[in-house]
Each structure stands twice: as C-alpha cells, then as structure tokens.
Scaffold this motif. Structure first.
Motif, short mmCIF file in Angstrom:
data_model
loop_
_atom_site.label_atom_id
_atom_site.label_comp_id
_atom_site.label_asym_id
_atom_site.label_seq_id
_atom_site.Cartn_x
_atom_site.Cartn_y
_atom_site.Cartn_z
N UNK A 182 22.10 -0.63 81.91
CA UNK A 182 22.16 -1.97 82.51
C UNK A 182 20.75 -2.48 82.82
N UNK A 183 19.91 -1.64 83.40
CA UNK A 183 18.54 -2.06 83.71
C UNK A 183 17.77 -2.36 82.43
N UNK A 184 17.93 -1.52 81.42
CA UNK A 184 17.23 -1.73 80.15
C UNK A 184 17.70 -2.99 79.44
N UNK A 220 16.43 14.81 82.51
CA UNK A 220 15.95 13.89 81.47
C UNK A 220 16.44 12.47 81.73
N UNK A 221 17.71 12.34 82.09
CA UNK A 221 18.27 11.02 82.37
C UNK A 221 17.66 10.44 83.63
N UNK A 222 17.40 11.28 84.62
CA UNK A 222 16.78 10.81 85.85
C UNK A 222 15.39 10.24 85.58
N UNK A 223 14.62 10.87 84.72
CA UNK A 223 13.29 10.36 84.37
C UNK A 223 13.41 8.98 83.70
N UNK A 224 14.38 8.85 82.82
CA UNK A 224 14.61 7.55 82.15
C UNK A 224 15.06 6.51 83.18
N UNK A 262 14.39 6.37 86.40
CA UNK A 262 13.25 5.97 87.23
C UNK A 262 12.43 4.89 86.53
N UNK A 263 12.18 5.07 85.24
CA UNK A 263 11.41 4.08 84.48
C UNK A 263 12.15 2.75 84.40
N UNK A 264 13.45 2.80 84.18
CA UNK A 264 14.25 1.57 84.07
C UNK A 264 14.29 0.82 85.39
N UNK A 265 14.46 1.54 86.48
CA UNK A 265 14.49 0.90 87.81
C UNK A 265 13.13 0.29 88.13
N UNK A 323 12.31 -3.61 88.86
CA UNK A 323 11.64 -4.01 90.10
C UNK A 323 10.43 -4.90 89.81
N UNK A 324 9.62 -4.50 88.83
CA UNK A 324 8.43 -5.27 88.48
C UNK A 324 8.82 -6.67 87.97
N UNK A 325 9.84 -6.71 87.15
CA UNK A 325 10.31 -8.01 86.62
C UNK A 325 10.81 -8.89 87.76
N UNK A 326 11.62 -8.33 88.65
CA UNK A 326 12.17 -9.10 89.77
C UNK A 326 11.07 -9.62 90.68
N UNK A 327 10.11 -8.76 91.00
CA UNK A 327 9.01 -9.20 91.84
C UNK A 327 8.19 -10.29 91.16
N UNK A 328 7.99 -10.17 89.86
CA UNK A 328 7.26 -11.19 89.12
C UNK A 328 7.97 -12.53 89.16
N UNK A 329 9.29 -12.51 89.02
CA UNK A 329 10.06 -13.76 89.09
C UNK A 329 9.96 -14.40 90.47
#
Length: 153
Positions: free
Chosen positions: A39-41, A96-100, A102-105, A109-115
């Motif tokens: 969903x995040x991706x 492995x999924x947790x690492x992925x 973390x990157x997606x979240x 977050x960066x996109x939301x803050x930018x908006x």
C-alpha cells in the motif's frame, strides 16, 4: 536404553506447540507488513489505516512472545527440529519484510511531509507579508486565517 518420563514427553509437546504458535504469529505479522508495504509503495497509505489496529496487536504479541523466548529458552528446548527450522525461516522472512516495510513507511512520511510543506508555503505566499503596526500604533488589518505546520508525521 533410557526411557523418557511422561513429564519429558509433555515438555517436548509443549515446546513444539510454543514453536508452532510463534511461527504462526510471525507469519501473520509478516503477511500484514507485506500488505502495508504494498500500500505504501503504491502511494496509498490510506489503505493501511483499516488494519493498523491488527498490525499493532500482532506486533505487541510478537514482542511479548520474543521476550518470553529470550527469558525462558528452556521452554522451547524440547521442540522438534522441523518446528525450529520453520520458525527460523519465518523469522528470516519477517526480518526481510520488516526492512522493506521501514523503507516504504519512511518514503510515505517524506512524501506526506513534502506535501504539507508545499501547501503551507503556498498558503503563506498567497497571504502576503505579515501585518505591521500603523502610525497610530494599531496593527494593520490582515487575513485572520492560520496554517500550522508540524515537521513530524
């Protein structure tokens, strides 16, 4: 030839049950994180909102169970090799999924803050400069609308 006591057999059965339960929990949590990462991706964080309570509950349960394993490894000592290997595989997949995830979240977050920052800057530019005091000592009339920006997501 050594004979095993009924207590030893019961402990082994209990350990096997604990291992299977932890494996199932790990697999369920991994599945939730895969769904959320997708969903995040796909830039659809709103799709995650409905399942956040379940994910939080599974994560808390996983944390407690992991602490139990660390505190009392003897409870799992009699479990079968197959169950141990299944838990190891499930844990490796989870990590492995947790690492992925973390990157997606973080990306979301960066996109939301930018908006939010872009919207706040646009509102500020439309408003013009802040009001100043006039020669009479009174503040000049200005736009009374306010926008607050918080740098945390």
């Amino acid at each position: 030839m050594t004979t095993r006591s009924a207590a030893d057999a019961a402990a082994d059965l209990n350990a096997t049950g604990h291992l299977r339960q932890l494996t199932t929990l790990t697999e369920r949590l991994t599945g939730r994180l895969i769904e959320e990462s997708r969903a995040f991706e796909a830039r659809r964080p709103q799709d995650v909102a409905g399942g956040m309570a379940e994910t939080r509950e599974l994560a808390n349960l996983y944390r407690r169970e992991s602490a139990q394993v660390k505190a009392h490894p003897e409870l799992f000592a009699g479990g079968g090799l197959g169950e141990r290997k299944a838990l190891i595989r499930a844990t490796e997949a989870f990590e492995a999924v947790l690492a992925r995830h973390v990157l997606a979240v973080e990306a979301a977050r960066v996109i939301s803050e930018g908006l939010v920052k872009a919207i706040a800057e646009e509102v500020a530019s439309v408003r013009g400069s802040p009001s100043a005091y006039g020669s009479s000592g009174q503040a000049s009339a200005s736009d009374a609308r306010a926008v607050a920006m918080n740098r945390t997501a």
